[in-house]
Design a protein around this motif. Sequence first.
Motif, PDB file in Angstrom:
ATOM      1  N   GLN A 291       0.849  -1.183   0.000  1.00  0.00           N
ATOM      2  CA  GLN A 291       0.000   0.000   0.000  1.00  0.00           C
ATOM      3  C   GLN A 291       0.887   1.237   0.000  1.00  0.00           C
ATOM      4  O   GLN A 291       2.043   1.195   0.440  1.00  0.00           O
TER       5      GLN A 291
ATOM      6  N   LYS B  18      -0.375   6.813   1.884  1.00  0.00           N
ATOM      7  CA  LYS B  18      -1.654   7.484   2.114  1.00  0.00           C
ATOM      8  C   LYS B  18      -2.582   6.643   2.976  1.00  0.00           C
ATOM      9  O   LYS B  18      -3.537   7.162   3.564  1.00  0.00           O
ATOM     10  N   ASP B  19      -2.307   5.334   3.068  1.00  0.00           N
ATOM     11  CA  ASP B  19      -3.161   4.427   3.833  1.00  0.00           C
ATOM     12  C   ASP B  19      -2.712   4.266   5.284  1.00  0.00           C
ATOM     13  O   ASP B  19      -3.221   3.401   6.003  1.00  0.00           O
TER      14      ASP B  19
ATOM     15  N   GLU C 171      -5.146   3.796   8.240  1.00  0.00           N
ATOM     16  CA  GLU C 171      -5.887   2.558   8.480  1.00  0.00           C
ATOM     17  C   GLU C 171      -5.431   1.857   9.756  1.00  0.00           C
ATOM     18  O   GLU C 171      -6.129   0.984  10.287  1.00  0.00           O
TER      19      GLU C 171
ATOM     20  N   GLU D 138      -1.051  12.455  -1.804  1.00  0.00           N
ATOM     21  CA  GLU D 138      -0.851  11.320  -0.912  1.00  0.00           C
ATOM     22  C   GLU D 138       0.000  11.712   0.296  1.00  0.00           C
ATOM     23  O   GLU D 138      -0.193  11.175   1.397  1.00  0.00           O
TER      24      GLU D 138
END
Length: 317
Positions: free
Chosen positions: A85, A88-89, A92, A222
Motif C-alpha cells: 500500500q 496514504k493508507d 488505516e 498522498e
Amino acid sequence: MENVWTHTTVLLGEAVDALLGTSDAPVDSVAAPVYVDATFGRGGHSRLILSRLAPHGRLIAFDKDPDALLEAACITDPRFAIRHQGFKDLGELPPASVAGVLLDLGISSPQVDNPARGFSFRFEGPLDMRMDTTRGTSVAQWLAHAEVQQITEVIRDYGEERFAGPIAKAIVARRQARGPLDTTTELAQLVADTVKTREPGQNPATRTFQAFRIFINAELEELQQALDGALKVLQPGGRLVVISFHSLEDRIVKQFIAQHAKEVYDRRAPFAVPKVMQMKALGRIRPSAPEVAANPRARSAIMRVAERTVSGQEGVP
C-alpha cells in the motif's frame, strides 16, 4: 547477467536516531512499541530500525512498488511486516497505536537507474513513471489524451517550469503530427528542443520529468493524506520523521507541522477553550558535507522531525 541497482539511504543514522529518540512524555504500550517505515524502498531505514528495536517491538512497512516488496521478502525478522500500500493508507492503523512514523519521500536510486521504470531522461525506456506498476495510468497513456491546458498546469505546478506552456504545446503538436510519445528519450529530446535556456548543469527535461512523476503518482496529495494519517496513529510522545527532496514536498511538511504546533482559537467564541496543540516541532536537519560528497543525490534532502504532544498539555504544572 542480471542488472543490480543499488541504493544509498539518505540521512540513515540521523533519521533512525530521530525516530527512536526518547521523550519526556509517556508513550502508551511502551512494552511493545510499534514503528512504521511508510516508504520501505530498498529497506535501508527498516533494517537499521530492526537492529535497534526491542525484542518485543514491531515494525510495519508500506510500499507500492512491487520491486520493494521483493526486497522486503528477504527480511525474515518476525517483528517485521510489509503492506503493499502507499503511505496514504497510514490512517488505516489503529488510532494512537504507533510510537514513530518515518517518511522518506521521492524515488529510490534503483527506480531511477532502471530504464524499464521510465523515471529517468538519461536512459531509453518506456514512458511509465508509476510507483506501482501493477495499477494506474502511465505517463505515456496520460499524454496520449491530455489537453494542452492540463499538461501546462501539471508542468508549471509540479515542476515549477517557466516554459510549461511551450512544452505542453510541443507535446500535443508532436502527438497530432506523429503520434503519442512512447519513450523517455523522445520526451527528453522534445523538451530540449523546446527549452533553449536552462540553469547550468541541469538537463532541460529535469523539471518536466519531475512534474509528470509527481502528477501520475499523486505524490503531493498522498503526502497530505499520510501526514493526516500519521497524526491520527501516533501515540502521545511518538515521533514523526519526514525526509523530502524538493521544495513542494518540504513546504507541505513544514506547513503541516506548523499548523498543528500551535493552539487554535475560535474567533466566533473568544472565551472558549482553544483547540490544543497536537505536535511539537523538534528540528530540521540537512545532510552533512561528507554525506553529500559521497552521495550527491543527498544534496537536496531536508529532514523535519516533530513529536505528537500529550493531549496538548506540555508545560502545564
